[in-house]
Design a protein around this motif. Structure first.
Motif, PDB file in Angstrom:
ATOM      1  N   ALA A 216     -44.964  16.981 -22.993  1.00 52.93           N
ATOM      2  CA  ALA A 216     -43.731  17.364 -22.173  1.00 52.93           C
ATOM      3  C   ALA A 216     -43.436  18.872 -22.332  1.00 52.93           C
ATOM      4  O   ALA A 216     -43.289  19.388 -23.588  1.00 52.93           O
ATOM      5  CB  ALA A 216     -42.536  16.695 -22.398  1.00 52.93           C
ATOM      6  N   ALA A 217     -43.184  19.767 -21.198  1.00 55.39           N
ATOM      7  CA  ALA A 217     -42.653  20.878 -21.091  1.00 55.39           C
ATOM      8  C   ALA A 217     -40.955  20.818 -21.805  1.00 55.39           C
ATOM      9  O   ALA A 217     -40.278  20.313 -20.949  1.00 55.39           O
ATOM     10  CB  ALA A 217     -42.512  21.468 -20.003  1.00 55.39           C
ATOM     11  N   ARG A 218     -40.854  21.669 -22.814  1.00 54.35           N
ATOM     12  CA  ARG A 218     -39.287  21.487 -23.348  1.00 54.35           C
ATOM     13  C   ARG A 218     -38.604  22.834 -22.611  1.00 54.35           C
ATOM     14  O   ARG A 218     -38.464  23.666 -23.121  1.00 54.35           O
ATOM     15  CB  ARG A 218     -39.297  21.523 -24.930  1.00 54.35           C
ATOM     16  CG  ARG A 218     -39.730  20.281 -25.311  1.00 54.35           C
ATOM     17  CD  ARG A 218     -39.863  20.418 -26.831  1.00 54.35           C
ATOM     18  NE  ARG A 218     -40.483  19.234 -27.356  1.00 54.35           N
ATOM     19  CZ  ARG A 218     -39.788  18.220 -27.420  1.00 54.35           C
ATOM     20  NH1 ARG A 218     -38.463  18.294 -27.512  1.00 54.35           N
ATOM     21  NH2 ARG A 218     -40.423  17.210 -28.206  1.00 54.35           N
ATOM     22  N   THR A 219     -38.199  22.618 -21.415  1.00 51.42           N
ATOM     23  CA  THR A 219     -37.546  23.675 -20.443  1.00 51.42           C
ATOM     24  C   THR A 219     -35.960  23.286 -20.306  1.00 51.42           C
ATOM     25  O   THR A 219     -35.971  22.465 -19.715  1.00 51.42           O
ATOM     26  CB  THR A 219     -38.434  24.027 -19.483  1.00 51.42           C
ATOM     27  OG1 THR A 219     -38.335  22.612 -18.577  1.00 51.42           O
ATOM     28  CG2 THR A 219     -39.557  24.294 -19.455  1.00 51.42           C
TER      29      THR A 219
ATOM     30  N   LEU B  97     -34.236   4.433 -25.422  1.00 45.95           N
ATOM     31  CA  LEU B  97     -33.077   5.073 -25.994  1.00 45.95           C
ATOM     32  C   LEU B  97     -31.679   4.404 -25.894  1.00 45.95           C
ATOM     33  O   LEU B  97     -31.224   4.430 -24.952  1.00 45.95           O
ATOM     34  CB  LEU B  97     -33.047   6.600 -25.993  1.00 45.95           C
ATOM     35  CG  LEU B  97     -32.153   7.358 -26.638  1.00 45.95           C
ATOM     36  CD1 LEU B  97     -32.812   7.589 -28.106  1.00 45.95           C
ATOM     37  CD2 LEU B  97     -31.812   8.721 -25.900  1.00 45.95           C
ATOM     38  N   PRO B  98     -31.083   4.140 -27.134  1.00 47.61           N
ATOM     39  CA  PRO B  98     -29.836   3.352 -26.920  1.00 47.61           C
ATOM     40  C   PRO B  98     -28.661   4.503 -26.703  1.00 47.61           C
ATOM     41  O   PRO B  98     -28.865   5.588 -26.862  1.00 47.61           O
ATOM     42  CB  PRO B  98     -29.714   2.740 -28.028  1.00 47.61           C
ATOM     43  CG  PRO B  98     -30.370   3.526 -29.092  1.00 47.61           C
ATOM     44  CD  PRO B  98     -31.398   3.956 -28.466  1.00 47.61           C
ATOM     45  N   VAL B  99     -27.503   3.997 -26.194  1.00 51.07           N
ATOM     46  CA  VAL B  99     -26.476   4.797 -25.962  1.00 51.07           C
ATOM     47  C   VAL B  99     -25.149   4.421 -26.804  1.00 51.07           C
ATOM     48  O   VAL B  99     -24.804   3.191 -27.276  1.00 51.07           O
ATOM     49  CB  VAL B  99     -25.767   4.739 -24.490  1.00 51.07           C
ATOM     50  CG1 VAL B  99     -24.646   5.633 -24.352  1.00 51.07           C
ATOM     51  CG2 VAL B  99     -26.936   5.220 -23.781  1.00 51.07           C
TER      52      VAL B  99
ATOM     53  N   LEU C 218     -34.055  13.012 -21.842  1.00 47.37           N
ATOM     54  CA  LEU C 218     -34.482  12.755 -23.126  1.00 47.37           C
ATOM     55  C   LEU C 218     -35.938  12.231 -23.510  1.00 47.37           C
ATOM     56  O   LEU C 218     -36.703  12.507 -24.089  1.00 47.37           O
ATOM     57  CB  LEU C 218     -33.405  12.164 -24.050  1.00 47.37           C
ATOM     58  CG  LEU C 218     -32.106  13.038 -24.168  1.00 47.37           C
ATOM     59  CD1 LEU C 218     -30.982  12.140 -24.783  1.00 47.37           C
ATOM     60  CD2 LEU C 218     -32.187  14.219 -24.880  1.00 47.37           C
ATOM     61  N   ALA C 219     -36.064  11.115 -22.616  1.00 44.38           N
ATOM     62  CA  ALA C 219     -37.173  10.409 -22.736  1.00 44.38           C
ATOM     63  C   ALA C 219     -38.399  11.299 -22.336  1.00 44.38           C
ATOM     64  O   ALA C 219     -39.616  11.169 -22.857  1.00 44.38           O
ATOM     65  CB  ALA C 219     -37.336   9.123 -21.896  1.00 44.38           C
ATOM     66  N   ALA C 220     -38.213  12.219 -21.121  1.00 42.19           N
ATOM     67  CA  ALA C 220     -39.180  12.861 -20.736  1.00 42.19           C
ATOM     68  C   ALA C 220     -39.464  13.919 -21.622  1.00 42.19           C
ATOM     69  O   ALA C 220     -40.703  14.307 -21.656  1.00 42.19           O
ATOM     70  CB  ALA C 220     -38.761  13.495 -19.244  1.00 42.19           C
TER      71      ALA C 220
END
Length: 249
Positions: A237-240, A3-5, A229-231
């Protein structure tokens, strides 16, 4: 894909402000010049033009990015996330949790003075940066020039914008980063409450400008956000969310 910034600078300076941070990042990064600043100094500043500038930079790096901004750049980052939520994978908003409407009179008075005497204001600004920051960082901040003449336009755009409403409309993760001594953190709890998925990070013994004094620390914050964000995007992935968390990675 990494992911770029996309990085957005503060008022009256330019994208060169971010050069020391970019050199510490382990991912693609691009710093924009907003209208009225740096290489685009001759252009008028409007929030519409500013957000389109950031969106265009995101498109250049692949169409999705972590957006990070300091001060004016943070407010523009918020506006960009609200306007182009699918392009902004996450937002790191630094030193921009003061209600601009509530401080409109002070902003306008300072901006009007700077706009009336820009050459003197530029000298004062350059002196302040050099006093507050290590020489390599100050050199980077000033490398693109100082444009105090744009300040009245910027302040008019900022005070007219609904930053809390824009944050509330953005569904993605937000990291609000403030120096513990930064006066621009005065409404940080209201900004945090407006976020759907927000975190508040305070940098100890740090002011507004001196947020830039430690490029490695800022790069670490950005890498921390990008890794989250990658995780979060990985399969299964759990979106917590962790709203309200106060931490220093």
């Amino acid at each position: 894909m990494t992911l770029p910034v996309v990085l957005v600078h503060g008022i009256r300076v330019s994208g060169t402000m971010w050069d020391p941070v970019i050199s510490q990042l382990n991912r693609p990064a691009i710093a924009v010049d907003l209208p009225g600043h740096g290489t685009r100094r001759a252009e008028r500043f409007t929030m519409d033009a500013a957000t389109r500038t950031v969106a265009a930079a995101i498109d250049r790096v692949g169409g999705s990015a972590l957006v990070a901004g300091l001060s004016l750049g943070g407010y523009v980052g918020i506006a960009t996330a609200g306007r182009f939520p699918r392009r902004v994978a996450g937002l790191v908003a630094i030193g921009c949790t003061a209600s601009t409407a509530g401080m409109a009179w002070a902003y306008r008075a300072a901006a009007a003075l700077a706009g009336r005497f820009p050459e003197y204001a530029n000298l004062v600004s350059a002196y302040g940066f050099r006093r507050a920051l290590p020489k390599p960082v100050a050199d980077a901040v000033l490398a693109g020039g100082v444009a105090c003449e744009v300040m009245p336009e910027v302040v008019a755009a900022l005070t007219a914008h609904d930053h809390l409403g824009t944050l509330a409309a953005y569904p993605g993760p937000v990291w609000l980063v403030n120096g513990s001594r930064d006066p621009f953190r005065s409404d940080e709890r209201a900004f945090l409450a407006a976020c759907h998925n927000g975190r508040l990070i305070r940098l100890p013994r740090t002011g507004h400008v001196t947020t830039l004094a430690d490029p490695a620390r800022l790069a670490g914050l950005l890498e921390h956000a990008a890794a989250h964000l990658a995780a979060d995007r990985s399969p299964g992935a759990a979106r917590t969310g962790d709203p309200g968390a106060t931490a220093l990675p």
